[in-house]
Design a protein around this motif. Sequence first.
Motif, PDB file in Angstrom:
ATOM      1  N   UNK A 243     -87.186  14.189  14.170  1.00 29.22           N
ATOM      2  CA  UNK A 243     -86.324  14.966  15.312  1.00 29.22           C
ATOM      3  C   UNK A 243     -85.867  13.986  16.393  1.00 29.22           C
ATOM      4  N   UNK A 244     -84.954  13.554  16.796  1.00 27.50           N
ATOM      5  CA  UNK A 244     -84.263  13.059  17.857  1.00 27.50           C
ATOM      6  C   UNK A 244     -83.960  13.847  18.813  1.00 27.50           C
ATOM      7  N   UNK A 245     -84.544  13.462  20.234  1.00 30.94           N
ATOM      8  CA  UNK A 245     -84.153  14.415  21.446  1.00 30.94           C
ATOM      9  C   UNK A 245     -83.749  13.676  22.377  1.00 30.94           C
ATOM     10  N   UNK A 246     -82.573  14.016  22.887  1.00 33.06           N
ATOM     11  CA  UNK A 246     -81.911  13.354  24.092  1.00 33.06           C
ATOM     12  C   UNK A 246     -81.852  14.331  25.425  1.00 33.06           C
ATOM     13  N   UNK A 247     -82.524  13.734  26.575  1.00 32.71           N
ATOM     14  CA  UNK A 247     -82.532  14.845  27.670  1.00 32.71           C
ATOM     15  C   UNK A 247     -81.249  14.166  28.584  1.00 32.71           C
ATOM     16  N   UNK A 248     -80.567  15.176  28.852  1.00 28.23           N
ATOM     17  CA  UNK A 248     -79.549  14.789  29.750  1.00 28.23           C
ATOM     18  C   UNK A 248     -79.669  15.582  31.185  1.00 28.23           C
ATOM     19  N   UNK A 249     -79.938  15.000  32.297  1.00 27.52           N
ATOM     20  CA  UNK A 249     -79.819  15.560  33.631  1.00 27.52           C
ATOM     21  C   UNK A 249     -78.611  14.966  34.379  1.00 27.52           C
ATOM     22  N   UNK A 250     -78.094  16.100  35.063  1.00 32.87           N
ATOM     23  CA  UNK A 250     -76.833  15.831  36.056  1.00 32.87           C
ATOM     24  C   UNK A 250     -75.973  14.684  35.440  1.00 32.87           C
ATOM     25  N   UNK A 251     -75.718  14.837  33.988  1.00 30.61           N
ATOM     26  CA  UNK A 251     -74.681  13.785  33.552  1.00 30.61           C
ATOM     27  C   UNK A 251     -75.245  12.488  33.099  1.00 30.61           C
ATOM     28  N   UNK A 252     -76.624  12.286  33.409  1.00 33.15           N
ATOM     29  CA  UNK A 252     -77.198  11.095  32.816  1.00 33.15           C
ATOM     30  C   UNK A 252     -78.233  11.216  31.698  1.00 33.15           C
ATOM     31  N   UNK A 253     -78.286  10.107  31.072  1.00 30.50           N
ATOM     32  CA  UNK A 253     -79.254  10.242  29.950  1.00 30.50           C
ATOM     33  C   UNK A 253     -80.672   9.718  30.468  1.00 30.50           C
ATOM     34  N   UNK A 254     -81.552  10.689  30.692  1.00 29.44           N
ATOM     35  CA  UNK A 254     -82.969  10.382  31.381  1.00 29.44           C
ATOM     36  C   UNK A 254     -83.853   9.406  30.367  1.00 29.44           C
ATOM     37  N   UNK A 255     -84.056  10.148  29.060  1.00 28.83           N
ATOM     38  CA  UNK A 255     -84.643   9.395  28.105  1.00 28.83           C
ATOM     39  C   UNK A 255     -84.592   9.957  26.920  1.00 28.83           C
ATOM     40  N   UNK A 256     -85.158   9.206  25.898  1.00 28.33           N
ATOM     41  CA  UNK A 256     -84.892   9.966  24.496  1.00 28.33           C
ATOM     42  C   UNK A 256     -86.281   9.950  23.885  1.00 28.33           C
ATOM     43  N   UNK A 257     -86.488  10.674  22.914  1.00 24.69           N
ATOM     44  CA  UNK A 257     -87.761  10.749  22.008  1.00 24.69           C
ATOM     45  C   UNK A 257     -87.561  11.141  20.763  1.00 24.69           C
ATOM     46  N   UNK A 258     -88.292  10.252  19.814  1.00 18.66           N
ATOM     47  CA  UNK A 258     -88.141  10.778  18.463  1.00 18.66           C
ATOM     48  C   UNK A 258     -89.547  11.035  17.984  1.00 18.66           C
ATOM     49  N   UNK A 259     -89.592  12.440  17.252  1.00 16.42           N
ATOM     50  CA  UNK A 259     -90.776  12.860  16.797  1.00 16.42           C
ATOM     51  C   UNK A 259     -90.872  12.911  15.348  1.00 16.42           C
ATOM     52  N   UNK A 260     -92.072  12.805  14.722  1.00 18.53           N
ATOM     53  CA  UNK A 260     -92.193  13.028  13.188  1.00 18.53           C
ATOM     54  C   UNK A 260     -92.981  14.079  13.080  1.00 18.53           C
ATOM     55  N   UNK A 261     -92.427  15.231  12.646  1.00 21.20           N
ATOM     56  CA  UNK A 261     -93.203  16.484  12.366  1.00 21.20           C
ATOM     57  C   UNK A 261     -93.995  16.390  11.196  1.00 21.20           C
ATOM     58  N   UNK A 262     -95.139  17.049  11.250  1.00 19.39           N
ATOM     59  CA  UNK A 262     -96.120  17.018  10.010  1.00 19.39           C
ATOM     60  C   UNK A 262     -95.644  18.470   9.019  1.00 19.39           C
ATOM     61  N   UNK A 263     -95.200  17.803   7.802  1.00 15.04           N
ATOM     62  CA  UNK A 263     -94.611  18.695   6.832  1.00 15.04           C
ATOM     63  C   UNK A 263     -95.578  18.691   5.457  1.00 15.04           C
ATOM     64  N   UNK A 264     -95.846  19.790   4.997  1.00 13.18           N
ATOM     65  CA  UNK A 264     -96.631  19.706   3.578  1.00 13.18           C
ATOM     66  C   UNK A 264     -95.682  19.476   2.539  1.00 13.18           C
ATOM     67  N   UNK A 265     -94.639  20.226   2.579  1.00 12.10           N
ATOM     68  CA  UNK A 265     -93.673  20.188   1.485  1.00 12.10           C
ATOM     69  C   UNK A 265     -92.205  20.158   2.200  1.00 12.10           C
ATOM     70  N   UNK A 266     -91.123  20.005   1.079  1.00 12.77           N
ATOM     71  CA  UNK A 266     -89.893  19.621   1.521  1.00 12.77           C
ATOM     72  C   UNK A 266     -89.399  21.124   2.243  1.00 12.77           C
ATOM     73  N   UNK A 267     -88.662  20.977   3.279  1.00 10.61           N
ATOM     74  CA  UNK A 267     -88.406  21.998   4.386  1.00 10.61           C
ATOM     75  C   UNK A 267     -87.063  21.699   4.578  1.00 10.61           C
ATOM     76  N   UNK A 268     -86.363  22.660   4.989  1.00  3.82           N
ATOM     77  CA  UNK A 268     -84.831  22.522   5.315  1.00  3.82           C
ATOM     78  C   UNK A 268     -84.655  22.125   6.648  1.00  3.82           C
ATOM     79  N   UNK A 269     -83.548  21.537   7.378  1.00  4.90           N
ATOM     80  CA  UNK A 269     -83.222  21.376   8.590  1.00  4.90           C
ATOM     81  C   UNK A 269     -83.371  22.342   9.568  1.00  4.90           C
ATOM     82  N   UNK A 270     -82.818  23.275   9.047  1.00  4.27           N
ATOM     83  CA  UNK A 270     -83.033  24.648   9.903  1.00  4.27           C
ATOM     84  C   UNK A 270     -84.293  25.223  10.200  1.00  4.27           C
ATOM     85  N   UNK A 271     -85.225  25.213   9.375  1.00  6.44           N
ATOM     86  CA  UNK A 271     -86.490  25.643   9.359  1.00  6.44           C
ATOM     87  C   UNK A 271     -87.411  24.551  10.288  1.00  6.44           C
TER      88      UNK A 271
END
Length: 521
Positions: A243-271
């Motif tokens: 999951x990529x997260x962009x944080x935008x404050x007052x029109x400026x890209x402050x920073x971005x983060x990428x997370x790797x969630x722990x999933x046991x089995x195949x899971x939909x993007x919505x879940x």
Amino acid sequence: MMDASGTVLYVGKAINLKKRVNSYFSRAHANQRIHNLVQQIERIEVIITHNETEALLLENQLIKKFLPKYNILLRDDKSYPYIMLSNHEFPRLTSYRGTRSRHAKYFGPYTSGLAVRESVKLIQAIFKLRTCRDSFFKNRSRPCLLYQLQKCTAPCVGYISNKNYEEDIKHAELLLTGRSREVIQLLKKEMKEASDSQAYELASKLRDQIKSLDHIQIKQAVTTSKVDSDVFVVISQAAVKAIEVLSIREGNLIHHQIFYPKMTFETSDEEILSAFISQYYIGFSQSKPKEIILKIKLEEAELLSLALQVKVKVAVRGEQKRWIEMAEVTGQQALESKMITENRYASRLAELQKVLKLAKLPERLECFDISHHLGEATVASCVVFDQAGPAKKLYRKFNITGITASDDYAAIKQVVFRRYKKMEMLPDIIFIDGGKGQLKKAEEAFEELHRKPSLLIAVSKGPDRRPGDEQLFLSGQKTAMLIPSDSEALHLIQHIRDESHRFALMSHRQKKRSNERKRRA
């Protein structure tokens, strides 16, 4: 939902609980994750809340408490760095990892330690806040080098008043929360007041700060929107999802983060997004935006909006669509980089198996090193690598006592004995940073334990101590083993050895500082 031993398998919520629970048992499930879950359920416990918001909050608390196998888990936030302002008369600006205390202010989390260090360096250059430890600060009788380099205002010796330092702290906080325009307006007002009162030196300082902030704004500008937003997208490659997260404050890209969630089995993007967003904000993120921008529609969007008090919307056109595209490109690049690194590690592990003529690919490797200063504060490190790379949560440090000062041989024997005294399964390979002497002491430790390791290797730097000339002394062999300097196997051994040295040195320095504080007390 629990298994026969009482282990929590899954935590979920529903408005219609009967309908939700019944859905698990009333039909066959194509989803392997749900199928396996149902097979293990022994009993179900129910907690009734007053409303959906309470249910969402409780669900997150229980997931973080029990870490259920069949829930999507957000990686522990202690692995992410923050920027911290300490609770002090003259607050210290620094990077921080670990459990957050209520006695300080934290900004983040950030993607990497490098991002934090760059931010601290930038803010220090503009506002000249102190970065030294409290113990160093309170014992100064004259300014340190940072004052001479014009990177600190020397509050330790009273060169700046408490009031003026508080102003700099306030401006730094505004900048860290993305309100750079507000900082510039305040500085311009202060500059005019200083100029009108003929305080030209102060006015010049404020002018330089404004110039620096203007330059930052030019570099950061990505949008004309003034609405604070967070953008979430799911990135997929092969079987890996992030999951990529962009944080935008007052029109400026402050920073971005990428997370790797722990999933046991195949899971939909919505879940994934539904589970992730609630965990991200509840007890994790520093602040919430006005709106959350997504690429896909969530069934729980209304519930999330109500619980988090933010607007959840799907980007379909204009600037918000460009944010989604930016997040996808940024996330894809980060995920590809991660996979390249993991593939490189896998190839190094396979080469190590080949070079050492092992029957199977090693699953666990451990390495020991000793660090001290003239025999003081002796610490041993044990780093662990598995088939995915460094397993930092499994690293251990050992305070070495009861030996002659600077006796590295005795230290190695002690740490090996203590490490494997109660461990049931020994690693596939155990590395010792050292030569024949260290190897012999490690062998003596195993003899006293009446145990035999699978493979015990001492890694010596060689006659000239040059990288690439390492000699390997294998237990039971009389002559040293040499591996070509361009070998992937040697690169892996160097990585493990260097990591054990880094961790030992860090642990030694921490112990030495602790000892110094105790002596002063």
